[in-house]
Scaffold this active site. Structure first.
Site, mmCIF file in Angstrom:
data_model
loop_
_atom_site.group_PDB
_atom_site.id
_atom_site.type_symbol
_atom_site.label_atom_id
_atom_site.label_comp_id
_atom_site.label_asym_id
_atom_site.label_seq_id
_atom_site.Cartn_x
_atom_site.Cartn_y
_atom_site.Cartn_z
ATOM 1 N N LEU A 158 1.036 -1.184 -0.080
ATOM 2 C CA LEU A 158 -0.123 -0.057 0.114
ATOM 3 C C LEU A 158 0.678 1.139 -0.042
ATOM 4 C CD1 LEU A 158 -2.673 -1.006 2.778
ATOM 5 C CD2 LEU A 158 -2.934 -0.954 0.334
ATOM 6 N N ASP A 159 0.418 2.182 -0.799
ATOM 7 C CA ASP A 159 1.129 3.497 -0.615
ATOM 8 C C ASP A 159 1.448 3.864 0.787
ATOM 9 O OD1 ASP A 159 1.118 3.603 -3.125
ATOM 10 O OD2 ASP A 159 -0.310 5.147 -3.457
ATOM 11 N N ARG A 160 2.315 4.802 1.317
ATOM 12 C CA ARG A 160 2.664 5.094 2.527
ATOM 13 C C ARG A 160 1.602 5.742 3.044
ATOM 14 N NH1 ARG A 160 5.324 9.334 5.378
ATOM 15 N NH2 ARG A 160 5.538 10.584 3.701
#
Length: 503
Positions: A221-223
């Site tokens: 997942l994106d940060r």
């Protein structure tokens, strides 16, 4: 341990242990780790190697790497985290950045390489770091930056590392079995070590605080994205789910809050997405991009913003965020795709009044003016080097800009320590009994005080971000496979009557 290796003209990140016996702990930055007998200062011993002329420098052959990710107790002991003002923080610690000599460095001096490619610090900093015993070439302390680099040279730079804070929201375990671990990832927390983050990552928190190690990442997942995140405990399970992903058998469901009134009917976006910069993490809709597909369904509208469910059928970088921007409904608080840098229409319909380089510069400048570069995990130096590489290597893979993370800490350019402090450091060096003890003694003296004589970050006072600034309204709600189904509750900001929109 993580290393950047050169293979066939490409740069590859490798994870593993550099040597079997007597090697310093990989990625630990622990200068007190046992050292092999070869780890002594240049000139402290004589070596005889056939085929070398008198005075020529011997370069050992590269060491094979062990594949896989492995972080042990020595890595977790590097530092400690604590909670403060709604944030999870990490105490500064010592860390070794490492890299093999790049092909373009061969025949150049260390000073030339630092001057051309590692400009986040002035050259005087690297001279002082060398004198302090913090630079090693093939595990030998190097004082003279005029040494000419050769193929297979291995460089190590010990730095005082500072990590940005993340939200204090706990990492919640949703499910655990003999095969998998599933967590609800908070926003702002990276999945694995990258950029300036190491201990403030899901992998380190699971290993250190939950004793869950040797995990295999199934998806990322994106940060700034929260929600369902799965890890496999065995390679076989990881391969099995990878096969489901390739066969498009994995169903993914996200929820987000977007600007404006999203259409009531189902919307499908199939615009191709192109990565503008891997280093900074920016993408855009472009005809030369990779094909992708996202389906959107509106759940509610509160008069200002809409809650939308998202069904990505492909897994491109920032796919949901880029498609929503293209549709004219970017995520309300997206720090990249809902900013003025994209122009008056903020990228709607792919309309951008800048080329890629201008866009990157504008994004970094906008966040620099807001003192929010930590949200992007980039510095102006990141941008400068990324653009320079793109200009020098048209059409090449953008893995090269990542190389700047080796051999230097991330952070704003700062002046080095005052002359008086440097004299103190010099005095401490003169008391050392051998070259190999310089960094060790310095680490012991500064470990508790959390202040380093050469560290520019130690001299800066950075205001803490607000916890709300570390939460982006995009959440992985559900992941379903052929034999599993994991989901979380709707986040607070996705409730139908939620009104606390950002202006």
């Amino acid at each position: 341990m993580i290393r950047l290796l050169q293979r066939g003209g490409r740069f590859v990140v490798s994870f593993g242990i550099r040597s079997v016996s007597g090697a310093m702990s990989e990625l630990s930055g622990n200068s007190n780790a046992p050292k092999d007998e070869t780890n002594v200062g240049i000139g402290k011993r004589k070596r005889k190697h056939r085929g070398l002329d008198a005075g020529d420098r011997y370069v050992p052959p590269p060491v094979k790497r062990k594949p896989g990710i492995s972080f042990g107790e020595e890595h977790f002991r590097e530092t400690e985290s604590y909670l403060e003002n709604g944030l999870r923080k990490v105490r500064p610690y010592y860390f070794d950045f490492e890299t093999y000599c790049k092909g373009r460095w061969v025949g150049k001096t260390l000073l030339e390489v630092f001057s051309a490619e590692f400009r986040a610090e002035p050259l005087e900093y690297y001279r002082q770091a060398a004198q302090a015993g913090r630079l090693r070439l093939n595990e030998e302390i190097v004082r003279d930056l005029n040494v000419v680099l050769k193929n297979n040279d291995f460089l190590r730079n010990t730095v005082h590392r500072h990590e940005p804070p993340v939200t204090a929201q706990p990492l919640r375990i949703l499910a655990e079995s003999d095969e998998m671990v599933v967590v609800d990832k908070p926003s702002s927390l990276p999945v694995h070590p990258c950029g300036r983050f190491r201990h403030n990552t899901v992998i380190f928190i699971l290993g250190k605080e939950h004793n869950l190690k040797e995990l295999h990442t199934i998806h990322r997942l994106d940060r700034m994205t929260s929600g369902v995140l799965m890890f496999a405990k065995t390679l076989d399970v990881s391969k099995k789910i990878d096969e489901q992903v390739r066969e498009r058998q994995l169903e993914k469901e996200y929820v987000c809050r977007v600007c404006g009134e999203f259409p009531e009917e189902e919307v499908t976006c199939e615009e191709p997405i192109l990565v503008v910069s891997y280093k900074i993490g920016v993408c855009r809709v472009h005809s030369k991009g990779k094909p992708c597909k996202t389906v959107f369904q509106r759940l509610s509208y509160n008069g200002k913003s809409s809650v939308v469910k998202c069904f990505p059928y492909t897994g491109r970088t920032h796919q949901i965020r880029v498609h929503l921007q293209y549709l004219g409904h970017p995520i309300v608080n997206d720090p990249i795709y809902n900013t003025e840098s994209w122009g008056p229409s903020r990228g709607k319909g792919g309309s951008i009044d800048k080329n890629d380089e201008e866009l990157l510069r504008s994004l970094v400048e906008e966040h620099r003016s807001k003192n929010s570069l930590d949200v992007l995990d980039v510095t102006e130096e990141d941008l400068q080097l990324s653009i320079k590489r793109k200009s020098d290597d048209k059409g090449c893979s953008e893995t090269q800009p990542v190389a700047r993370e080796n051999l230097q800490k991330s952070g704003d350019s700062t002046n080095v320590e005052s002359p008086a402090a440097l004299k103190t450091l010099e005095a401490s060096r003169e008391n050392d009994q051998s070259d190999g003890e310089n960094v060790t003694n310095n680490v012991q003296e500064n470990k508790q005080g959390l202040r380093d004589l050469l560290c520019g970050e130690c001299k800066l006072i950075r205001p803490d971000p607000s916890p709300k600034d570390l939460v982006m309204y995009l959440h992985a709600l559900r992941y379903k496979g052929s034999d599993f189904d994991y989901s979380t509750e709707m986040p607070d900001w996705a409730q139908e009557d939620w009104q606390l929109d950002l202006k």
